[in-house]
Design a protein around this motif. Structure first.
Motif, PDB file in Angstrom:
ATOM      1  N   HIS A   1      44.320  45.758 -56.734  1.00  0.00           N
ATOM      2  CA  HIS A   1      45.762  45.540 -56.648  1.00  0.00           C
ATOM      3  C   HIS A   1      46.547  46.720 -57.234  1.00  0.00           C
ATOM      4  CE1 HIS A   1      44.435  41.305 -56.132  1.00  0.00           C
ATOM      5  NE2 HIS A   1      45.547  41.191 -55.438  1.00  0.00           N
ATOM      6  N   LEU A   2      45.865  47.773 -57.650  1.00  0.00           N
ATOM      7  CA  LEU A   2      46.551  48.899 -58.292  1.00  0.00           C
ATOM      8  C   LEU A   2      47.555  49.594 -57.369  1.00  0.00           C
ATOM      9  CD1 LEU A   2      43.893  50.722 -60.509  1.00  0.00           C
ATOM     10  CD2 LEU A   2      46.205  50.030 -61.206  1.00  0.00           C
ATOM     11  N   TYR A   3      47.362  49.515 -56.055  1.00  0.00           N
ATOM     12  CA  TYR A   3      48.308  50.161 -55.146  1.00  0.00           C
ATOM     13  C   TYR A   3      49.712  49.564 -55.296  1.00  0.00           C
ATOM     14  CZ  TYR A   3      48.123  46.056 -52.099  1.00  0.00           C
ATOM     15  OH  TYR A   3      48.214  44.774 -51.605  1.00  0.00           O
ATOM     16  N   GLN A   4      49.801  48.354 -55.897  1.00  0.00           N
ATOM     17  CA  GLN A   4      51.096  47.728 -56.142  1.00  0.00           C
ATOM     18  C   GLN A   4      51.717  48.168 -57.471  1.00  0.00           C
ATOM     19  OE1 GLN A   4      50.416  43.488 -55.950  1.00  0.00           O
ATOM     20  NE2 GLN A   4      49.476  43.596 -53.925  1.00  0.00           N
ATOM     21  N   GLY A   5      50.935  48.853 -58.300  1.00  0.00           N
ATOM     22  CA  GLY A   5      51.431  49.296 -59.588  1.00  0.00           C
ATOM     23  C   GLY A   5      50.624  48.705 -60.735  1.00  0.00           C
ATOM     24  N   PHE A   6      50.997  49.074 -61.948  1.00  0.00           N
ATOM     25  CA  PHE A   6      50.229  48.640 -63.122  1.00  0.00           C
ATOM     26  C   PHE A   6      50.516  47.189 -63.511  1.00  0.00           C
ATOM     27  CE2 PHE A   6      50.430  53.277 -63.528  1.00  0.00           C
ATOM     28  CZ  PHE A   6      49.071  53.557 -63.600  1.00  0.00           C
ATOM     29  N   GLY A   7      51.707  46.700 -63.198  1.00  0.00           N
ATOM     30  CA  GLY A   7      52.026  45.305 -63.483  1.00  0.00           C
ATOM     31  C   GLY A   7      51.102  44.352 -62.732  1.00  0.00           C
ATOM     32  N   PRO A   8      50.962  44.509 -61.406  1.00  0.00           N
ATOM     33  CA  PRO A   8      50.034  43.660 -60.662  1.00  0.00           C
ATOM     34  C   PRO A   8      48.581  43.831 -61.102  1.00  0.00           C
ATOM     35  CG  PRO A   8      51.662  44.561 -59.176  1.00  0.00           C
ATOM     36  CD  PRO A   8      51.861  45.248 -60.499  1.00  0.00           C
TER      37      PRO A   8
END
Length: 258
Positions: free
Chosen positions: A202-209
């Motif tokens: 899910h890292l492609y969505q950013g560090f929050g996800p």
């Protein structure tokens, strides 16, 4: 019955991950680096269900093909986890992987209630985490669906949600925890590895996800170690994604789950 060696099990795990979510994790890391090298993450977007053709019925065909072929690695792990033992009377006795994983309808009412409870437990904090990630600039804008509005859009989004739920929970929780156990890993290490994998793709969505899904992975893996049933996890995950995908498609509001 021949017991697979640890070397064979390691190779098996790498093959399964290379064909499924391990591959997704690698692509996700590259996509994250690509986005970060272009602009701040807060300015980026992540679209989860994309149109694949401007022609309605070709788009439908592509969407359905994606769903079907994404489930092939699940069939592969079901095959790997199904024991074929030779009973004394001859012939073969199949020890079902569906029963081993708790991926069946043996207790539909209990599984449904547990799944809905888990969806509420995970879903509500996820919205807050998404908002916090956006405010901190560590999460991209998430678009759960960019599909055009056709008669088949909602059914396809529901199938997409079920596909993600089945692939992730059967492979990342049921299969990996089984194989890590046979490789001699401790439960904490197995849970950590499973949750880090979930976060990484899910890292492609950013560090929050990444953080949110890793925490979700810990919760789901711990529940599985106690119940040995993956079905409530599949139900919970499917409900979360259905709300996000279908809700966005119908109301045009980013809900931030994927």
């Amino acid at each position: 019955m021949l017991v697979p060696s640890r070397r064979r099990l390691r190779i098996e795990v790498w093959i399964v991950l290379g064909l499924s979510l391990g591959q997704s994790a690698v692509y996700s890391v590259v996509q994250l680096l690509d986005k970060m090298s272009r602009a701040p993450l807060a300015q980026g977007t992540s679209t989860l269900n994309r149109p694949q053709s401007t022609r309605e019925y070709f788009d439908l065909t592509y969407q359905l093909l994606d769903i079907v072929f994404a489930l092939v690695p699940v069939l592969l792990v079901i095959y790997f986890l199904t024991d074929q033992r030779q009973p004394a009377s001859g012939g073969k006795e199949s020890h079902s992987a569906f029963r081993k994983l708790g991926f069946n309808f043996a207790r539909p009412g209990v599984d449904l209630l547990q799944g809905l409870g888990l969806a509420a437990l995970i879903g509500i904090p996820s919205l807050g985490l998404y908002a916090a990630g956006r405010a901190l600039g560590i999460t991209t804008a998430i678009i759960p669906s960019a599909l055009d509005s056709y008669w088949w859009t909602v059914p396809v989004l529901i199938l997409s949600a079920v596909r993600h739920a089945v692939v992730e929970e059967v492979i990342v929780v049921g299969y990996l925890l089984n194989r890590f156990g046979k490789l001699g890993w401790s439960v904490p290490l197995a849970v950590f590895a499973s949750s880090m994998l979930r976060g990484s793709y899910h890292l492609y969505q950013g560090f929050g996800p990444f953080i949110g899904n890793a925490v979700m992975g810990v919760v789901f893996a711990l529940i599985y170690t106690r119940t040995r049933r993956v079905m409530p996890l599949v139900i919970a995950h499917a409900v979360l994604d259905m709300v996000a995908f279908v809700g966005f498609s119908l109301f045009g509001k980013a809900i931030g789950l994927g």
